[in-house]
Enzyme design. Structure first.
Site, short mmCIF file in Angstrom:
data_model
loop_
_atom_site.label_atom_id
_atom_site.label_comp_id
_atom_site.label_asym_id
_atom_site.label_seq_id
_atom_site.Cartn_x
_atom_site.Cartn_y
_atom_site.Cartn_z
N HIS A 101 0.84 -1.20 0.00
CA HIS A 101 0.00 0.00 0.00
C HIS A 101 0.88 1.25 0.00
O HIS A 101 2.07 1.21 0.31
CB HIS A 101 -0.93 0.02 1.22
CG HIS A 101 -0.21 0.15 2.52
ND1 HIS A 101 0.48 -0.90 3.11
CD2 HIS A 101 -0.05 1.20 3.37
CE1 HIS A 101 1.02 -0.50 4.24
NE2 HIS A 101 0.71 0.77 4.43
N ASP A 103 0.52 5.08 1.78
CA ASP A 103 -0.21 5.56 2.95
C ASP A 103 -1.34 6.52 2.58
O ASP A 103 -1.16 7.49 1.84
CB ASP A 103 0.73 6.26 3.93
CG ASP A 103 1.60 5.28 4.70
OD1 ASP A 103 1.19 4.12 4.87
OD2 ASP A 103 2.69 5.68 5.15
N HIS A 256 4.77 0.12 0.21
CA HIS A 256 5.53 -0.64 1.20
C HIS A 256 4.67 -1.74 1.79
O HIS A 256 3.45 -1.75 1.66
CB HIS A 256 6.10 0.26 2.29
CG HIS A 256 5.07 1.07 3.03
ND1 HIS A 256 4.51 2.21 2.54
CD2 HIS A 256 4.50 0.89 4.26
CE1 HIS A 256 3.64 2.72 3.40
NE2 HIS A 256 3.61 1.92 4.46
N ARG A 271 4.60 6.52 13.67
CA ARG A 271 4.64 7.14 12.35
C ARG A 271 4.13 8.58 12.40
O ARG A 271 3.16 8.89 13.09
CB ARG A 271 3.78 6.34 11.38
CG ARG A 271 3.92 6.75 9.92
CD ARG A 271 2.92 6.05 9.03
NE ARG A 271 1.58 6.66 9.14
CZ ARG A 271 0.49 6.15 8.58
NH1 ARG A 271 0.54 5.02 7.91
NH2 ARG A 271 -0.68 6.77 8.71
#
Length: 305
Positions: A101, A103, A256, A271
């Site tokens: 995916h 983000d 990623h 994150r």
């Protein structure tokens, strides 16, 4: 490229580099930040070892040198006391990002980039793989590239419940309810022009639900075909985490996959994401929000109705 301020060590042939000689917890000069940004655009994902001095506040401060910082997530709660930090403690959550995916592509301004900091890492497993969506596009045979250039995809955080397992554990159902508490849907070009490099890259991934104008079956087959080019081994780099590592990836040119191969071993990362721009296709047309208002997530004034 090189830098007079730090050493750049490429990690794979097409993507990824390690930066050596930078302490992210310090007040870095504008020149160093400029060189880090150039390195990010060139290598798509960059890594910093040994950043144990960096805390959540410092992580946010570093990310903010590259643009405004989003709230932690459009729907998932932030770390208490840190509204910009998404706390991913996999010993306390059922969520796993073990799919390819990019983000938050379900909003009209997906993040420019993501900064991920490792707090607890399992002794084995838990690596992350990144893929270069620009070289994937360049690898496409001309007929496929011409097709991709014309396509637009609907991205959403809503799950395909028809394809989901009916007997999901209750904690998974609860997490999904939070994740979809506000449903977002955005139409993005399948081929995106990078706003800094001008490169063209495939902009798809795990939040794609269908291609505009095509049936579900046609959409699935074409997306699967294009996705296979992104995840070819030659387009990827794999990072074996250590505590104190920081990864910074260009969300406009990568996908990623966080590998969920560590069982019940602890894994804890945090994150921070940087506000991005509205994606633009090769014909100059911009992405369009179909459902959901992401202005709060992107720290922007809501659109007037």
């Amino acid at each position: 490229m090189g830098s007079q301020y730090f050493e750049i060590k490429p990690l794979a042939g097409r993507i990824g580099a390690k930066i050596v000689g930078v302490d992210l917890s310090t007040n870095l000069s504008d020149d160093i930040i400029s060189d880090i940004r150039k390195t990010l655009v060139k290598y798509k994902v960059i890594f910093f070892r040994g950043q144990q001095q960096l805390d959540a506040n410092g992580q946010v401060a570093f990310a903010r040198r590259f643009g405004e910082v989003t709230t932690a997530h459009p729907t998932v709660p932030s770390l208490e006391g840190n509204p910009e930090v998404l706390d991913l403690n996999y010993g306390r959550t059922v969520s796993r990002a073990n799919n390819w995916h990019t983000d938050v592509t379900f909003v009209d301004r997906p993040p420019l980039g993501s900064v991920l900091r490792a707090l607890v890492i399992p002794p084995s497993g838990g690596d992350t793989i990144w893929a270069n969506s620009v070289t994937a596009y360049q690898d496409l045979p001309t007929p496929l590239r011409d097709l991709a250039d014309q396509l637009w995809a609907v991205h959403s955080n809503a799950y395909d419940y028809a394809a989901a397992t009916v007997d999901l554990p209750e904690e998974v159902r609860a997490y999904r309810a939070v994740f979809t508490s506000t449903v977002y849907e955005t139409l993005h070009p399948v081929v995106r022009v990078h706003p800094e490099s001008g490169e063209r890259g495939l902009f798809i991934g795990g939040f794609v639900r269908r291609l505009r104008g095509l049936s579900p079956n046609e959409s699935d087959e074409i997306v699967k075909l294009l996705q296979a080019y992104i995840t070819r081994p030659e387009n990827t780099v794999r990072w074996c985490w250590q505590v104190g590592d920081v990864a910074f990836w260009d969300n406009r040119a990568t996908q990623h996959y966080a590998i969920a191969d560590y069982g019940d071993q602890p894994r804890h990362v945090q994150r921070v994401t940087i506000v991005g721009d509205v994606p633009v296709g090769i014909d100059g047309r911009q992405s369009e929000a179909v459902k959901g208002d992401s202005s709060a997530y992107n720290r922007r004034e809501p659109a007037l109705v």
